[in-house]
Design a protein around this motif. Structure first.
Motif, PDB file in Angstrom:
ATOM      1  N   TYR A 392       0.825  -1.217   0.000  1.00 43.26           N
ATOM      2  CA  TYR A 392       0.000   0.000   0.000  1.00 43.26           C
ATOM      3  C   TYR A 392       0.855   1.262   0.000  1.00 43.26           C
ATOM      4  O   TYR A 392       0.492   2.249  -0.633  1.00 43.26           O
ATOM      5  CB  TYR A 392      -0.912   0.001   1.228  1.00 43.26           C
ATOM      6  N   PRO A 427      -6.468  -2.282 -10.202  1.00 41.88           N
ATOM      7  CA  PRO A 427      -6.898  -3.458  -9.448  1.00 41.88           C
ATOM      8  C   PRO A 427      -6.125  -4.711  -9.846  1.00 41.88           C
ATOM      9  O   PRO A 427      -5.797  -5.528  -8.983  1.00 41.88           O
ATOM     10  CB  PRO A 427      -8.368  -3.626  -9.822  1.00 41.88           C
ATOM     11  N   SER A 441     -10.552  -2.286  -4.728  1.00 42.35           N
ATOM     12  CA  SER A 441     -10.244  -1.118  -5.565  1.00 42.35           C
ATOM     13  C   SER A 441     -10.907  -1.172  -6.930  1.00 42.35           C
ATOM     14  O   SER A 441     -10.764  -0.251  -7.725  1.00 42.35           O
ATOM     15  CB  SER A 441      -8.736  -0.974  -5.732  1.00 42.35           C
ATOM     16  N   ARG A 534      -6.418   2.547   4.301  1.00 42.73           N
ATOM     17  CA  ARG A 534      -6.665   1.326   3.532  1.00 42.73           C
ATOM     18  C   ARG A 534      -6.426   0.085   4.371  1.00 42.73           C
ATOM     19  O   ARG A 534      -7.197  -0.865   4.340  1.00 42.73           O
ATOM     20  CB  ARG A 534      -5.731   1.285   2.321  1.00 42.73           C
TER      21      ARG A 534
END
Ligand SMILES: Nc1nc2c(ncn2[C@@H]2O[C@H](COP(=O)(O)OP(=O)(O)O)[C@@H](O)[C@H]2O)c(=O)[nH]1
Ligand SMILES: [Mg+2]
Lengths: 673, 254
Positions: A392, A427, A441, A534
């Motif tokens: 991330y 994604p 996502s 996230r």
């Protein structure tokens, strides 16, 4: 034929309308009612800095969730300022108030119904004209507002000099220049906002030119005479009627049919004069005004080719662009994998120190459950901390710097082959890390169909857990080349399945409409905040699934439930796939999490796996483990996003593919062996 | 526009008459047509041959003519326009009953579909025409009900601006050129989104990059950089702006 990005399928929207049963004003289903004194809404285009400002103002006092019944992110928080409790809401980034996307619908209904005391309209100073187009639409709604001209630093870099006082005069509302990432101007912004909120009688009517304004006025007056009141301001309703907005049309129709007829009449008149459809006339009119205001307030002092533009030239160069794109994708994966492996090793060691994960353990039920739950906790930690967080962080970096849009630009033509456009790459890349955030996502895609297509492809992508299986089974005990071959085979399968899914779900493929912001070096607080948000939302989903799932599997195992099921599967595992009999158990525990396949195998036969399996069995087991079913957390997010039916169809497709491909490979290999 | 596709007024007139006559008896005898139109049988047979090659009617010698599906659609549409016009002339303009027919015959061929719709709404969906109380054929618009027709304007247009042969698609623009948006076609929602993003008629566009393999196009419009998929970009047409027109004649070398 192409379809619009950033939009939902129309039927879907109409369905959602009809689900509200009879026609109703949007305000009749209020979203939230807070005990705050004042509500501030942040509105503006995408990527202008709304969230940075939101985070700055609310600090950690915020909740990120979904708009009721919609897959649109809703972030709200509180700010205490001079004894006031201020509720702040970060609206989704949009370019217009039509009804083509859920974001637009959510935003306009929020503004009309919740009637925030004030809207802070955040603009990107370096793209002033386009941003003002949205400002004008907000002013049409006659909401009290303050304009925040953000990213002044980037505008300066580009050589723009913006006179905010002139802008203030032209718009008639307070204008505050800011640099959100450094916090510059944000205090003043809040002060101005509070001023406007307290005085409560801001007049901010912006007028268009000539016959357009005349038409709006006469319809506005007609609406007033007809006593039409649908929650929105009459001026805005008038404009929307002229633009032929389907939703406003419906709502007004239920109050006054004559108003619709009059609006149609006026619109046709306008169309006759301009020889363009009325929505195009309105767009041109707004842009004409936006352009005038922007030209009056900004002047480009120097035309500099900034470093970011030079870099950009390389990033989307017809040749080099592919190299840089490949570099970005590979870099992301390699980074995740190397860091992930390293950290996951440490964590497993540390946790193993406390409690070995031993699925064979037997004893009182509670101990068994505890053991399982603990195993799940470890599994969750060894997924989230080492793999997800580093992933991330880098992803956020790539996204915030603008690199990702460049990669999407270069890869668009390839993605089109499986019915998706460049943005769907995000994604898919995520899917190489972990399917869960990847599927999460897919929301950046526009239609449900596209989201499903992407999610389907993702469930076949070799996530980090699958990679671990491939590496530790095949790379270690067979050869690295076979491991690579499996990876390639997986890519081929993704492509073929993508094509098949496209056949199964025919429809118009969408084409790209994407803004490409200038490249910039993202600020670390922004990245960390992004990563934190996230990770948090993922952790909420993953940990319960892991802990409970793992405990249950453990219990089943100890109770001996798995054995019979595994025996029942023998014709498949032993007969068709030519695996040892215990493979059934491996596959069952692997449903919770793919690595369990490995862990359980180790607990059965010890660390030297080559004693129990032949080379071809390693390959087949790895292949099956890779493909056969999405893990529990993937399954739960599939259900959350697409419903049980779609999730089962996807799982079934996975299962069938796995056993067909696995069986073929097993037979081919045994032929050579 | 291709000329063979559009029917001459003359042919429309024929189809209209055949439509009317075939309500009484089918196939329609050519002698009846010639009598009704007051045209010599020889010219009628000539026209009938043409209509048959166009696929609007089927003709069998001695029996007569019948309308094909396509012919029927045109005939009923023109009849509808004719009778709506008659109603309009009679009800709204109060023209004498005896004169509305001839007047309508003149006007029906130039009445646009939009005007037909407006007329129908204005007259509140009439069903009979005034002079001989014949039925007005139903419209062929894709609306479920008259209500729906009334509420919706020409929704979901698929093009905006004027087509012109001098226009260039932005996928064909050179890197140094600037263009003024003149014509955009495509899906309704795409068009609307393009307009929202600043690609309105008259906006200035320059192309910054074109990705290979039919990839997207990066453009500069109103100070913002946009990537447009090739399918969208190829349907945005501009008129090239000549920056500095070369001074005529007086070119000096060196
Ligand atoms: N240089 C600079 N970058 C900014 C500024 N404000 C926001 N950003 C960056 O712009 C990007 C988009 O910001 P974000 O708040 O997510 O935009 P949103 O889509 O409007 O919520 C992030 O990478 C921010 O770091 C600013 O004032 N200056
Ligand atoms: Mg945001």
């Amino acid at each position: 034929m192409v379809k619009i990005p950033d939009c939902i399928e129309k039927e879907e929207y109409e369905k959602s309308l009809s689900q509200k049963k009879e026609l109703q004003k949007p305000c009749e289903d209020k979203v939230s009612s807070e005990t705050c004194d004042i509500t501030i809404a942040l509105a503006g285009n995408a990527n202008v800095g709304k969230s940075v400002i939101f985070n700055y103002l609310t600090g950690s006092d915020q909740v990120v969730g979904n708009w009721p019944g919609k897959t649109v992110k809703r972030a709200e928080g509180n700010l205490f300022y001079q004894g006031h409790k201020i509720h702040i809401i970060d609206l989704p980034g949009i370019y217009s108030f039509s009804t083509f996307s859920m974001e637009e619908i959510v935003s306009r209904e929020y503004i009309a119904c919740e009637k925030p005391e004030i809207v802070i309209n955040v603009l990107d100073a370096s793209v002033l004209e386009r941003n003002l187009f949205f400002t004008l639409q907000l002013m049409e709604m006659e909401v009290p507002m303050v304009v925040c001209v953000n990213q002044m630093d980037i505008a300066r870099q580009k050589g723009y000099d913006i006179d905010t006082e002139k802008l203030e005069k032209a718009l008639g509302v307070p204008v505050v220049p800011t640099v959100a990432v450094t916090g510059e101007g944000l205090q003043k912004l809040v002060k101005e906002a509070m001023n406007v909120a307290k005085t409560k009688n801001q007049k901010n009517i912006i007028e268009y030119g000539g016959e357009v304004e005349k038409t709006i006025k006469s319809l506005e007056n007609f609406l007033k005479a007809e006593k039409v009141d649908v929650g929105y301001s009459n001026r805005w309703v008038a404009i929307k009627l002229l633009e032929n907005d389907p939703e406003i049309n419906k709502i007004v129709q239920s109050e006054s049919v004559r108003a619709i007829q009059f609006a149609n009449h006026l619109a046709l008149e306008l169309e006759k004069i301009h020889d363009e459809p009325s929505f195009a006339i309105m767009a041109s009119e707004r842009y004409a005004l936006a352009s005038k205001i922007a030209a009056g307030a900004q002047n480009q002092t120097k035309f500099k080719i900034t470093l970011s533009e030079k870099v950009d030239k390389i990033l989307i160069h017809p040749v080099y662009g592919y190299f840089t794109s490949a570099l970005v994708i590979i870099g992301l994966l390699v980074w995740t994998f190397i860091i992930g492996n390293f950290l996951s090793g440490i964590i497993t060691d540390v946790m193993g120190f406390f409690q070995p994960v031993d699925p064979a353990l037997s004893g009182p039920v509670l101990a068994v459950l505890w053991n399982g739950a603990f195993g799940g906790l470890v599994a969750g930690l060894t997924l989230i901390v080492p793999f997800i967080i580093p992933f991330y962080i880098l992803l956020s970096y790539i996204q915030n710097s603008g690199l990702l849009t460049r990669v999407a630009f270069m890869m668009d033509s390839f993605m089109q082959k499986i019915g998706l456009h460049g943005k769907a790459l995000i994604p898919l890349i995520l899917g190489y890390g972990c399917s869960v955030p990847a599927i999460d996502s897919t929301r950046i895609l526009e239609t449900k169909r596209e989201r499903l297509l992407a999610a389907f492809a993702i469930t076949f992508a070799p996530c980090s857990a699958r990679t671990i299986i491939i590496l530790s089974l095949v790379a270690v005990f067979v050869s690295i080349w076979w491991a690579l071959a499996l990876y390639v085979l997986d890519l081929v399968i993704i492509f073929i399945m993508g094509k098949l899914a496209l056949k199964a779900m025919p429809g118009e493929s969408t084409s790209l409409i994407m803004e490409m912001h200038s490249l910039r070096i993202p600020s670390s607080p922004v990245i960390l905040k992004d990563t934190w948000n996230r990770t948090k939302s993922l952790a909420y989903l993953v940990f319960p699934v892991f802990i409970i799932g793992s405990a249950v599997i453990q219990l089943f195992y100890v109770l001996g439930v798995l054995e019979p099921i595994s025996n029942f599967m023998m014709p498949l595992t032993v007969g068709w796939l030519k695996l040892p009999a215990f493979a059934g158990i491996l596959l069952l525990v692997g449903i919770v999490r793919k690595e369990f396949v490995l862990l359980t195998l180790v607990s059965f036969v010890g660390t030297d796996l080559s004693l129990a399996l032949t080379s071809s069995q390693f390959i087949v087991l790895a292949l099956i483990g890779m493909l056969y079913l999405p893990c529990l957390s993937t399954l739960s997010i599939l259900i959350r996003e697409f419903g049980v039916k779609a999730a089962s169809v996807i799982s079934a497709a996975n299962l069938i593919t796995a056993f067909i491909v696995g069986g073929i490979v097993a037979h081919v290999l045994s032929f050579f062996a | 526009m291709s000329s063979e596709k559009t029917l001459s007024e003359n042919a429309e007139e024929y189809l209209e008459v055949i439509y009317k006559l075939s309500l009484e008896e089918r196939p329609v005898k050519t002698t009846k047509i010639s009598k009704m139109l007051n045209i010599a049988p020889a010219s009628v047979s000539q026209m009938i041959k043409r209509l048959e090659t166009l696929g609007y009617i089927d003709y069998s010698p001695y029996k007569g003519v019948t309308l094909t599906e396509e012919g029927y659609a045109i005939a009923s549409k023109i009849t509808r326009k004719h009778r709506l016009l008659e109603r309009f002339l009679y009800d709204v303009l109060h023209i004498k009953k005896e004169r509305v027919h001839d007047q309508a015959c003149e006007m029906e061929h130039s009445l646009s579909d939009d005007a037909e719709r407006a007329l129908c709404q204005l007259l509140e969906q009439p069903d009979e025409c005034p002079d001989d109380e014949e039925l007005i054929p139903v419209c062929d618009f894709k609306f479920q009900t008259c209500d729906e027709c009334r509420m919706r304007r020409q929704e979901e247009v698929n093009q905006v601006g004027k087509r012109d042969k001098n226009l260039v698609s932005i996928t064909n623009m050179k890197r140094t050129e600037k263009g003024k948006v003149s014509f955009v076609r495509g899906d309704y929602k795409v068009i609307r989104r393009l307009m929202d993003m600043g690609i309105t008629i008259g906006a200035e566009i320059s192309v910054l990059e074109v990705a290979p393999f039919k990839g997207p196009v990066k453009i500069l419009v109103r100070g913002s950089n946009l990537a447009l998929g090739r399918d969208i970009a190829k349907n945005v047409f501009v008129e090239i702006i000549r920056e500095d027109p070369p001074a005529e004649g007086a070119l000096s070398y060196g």
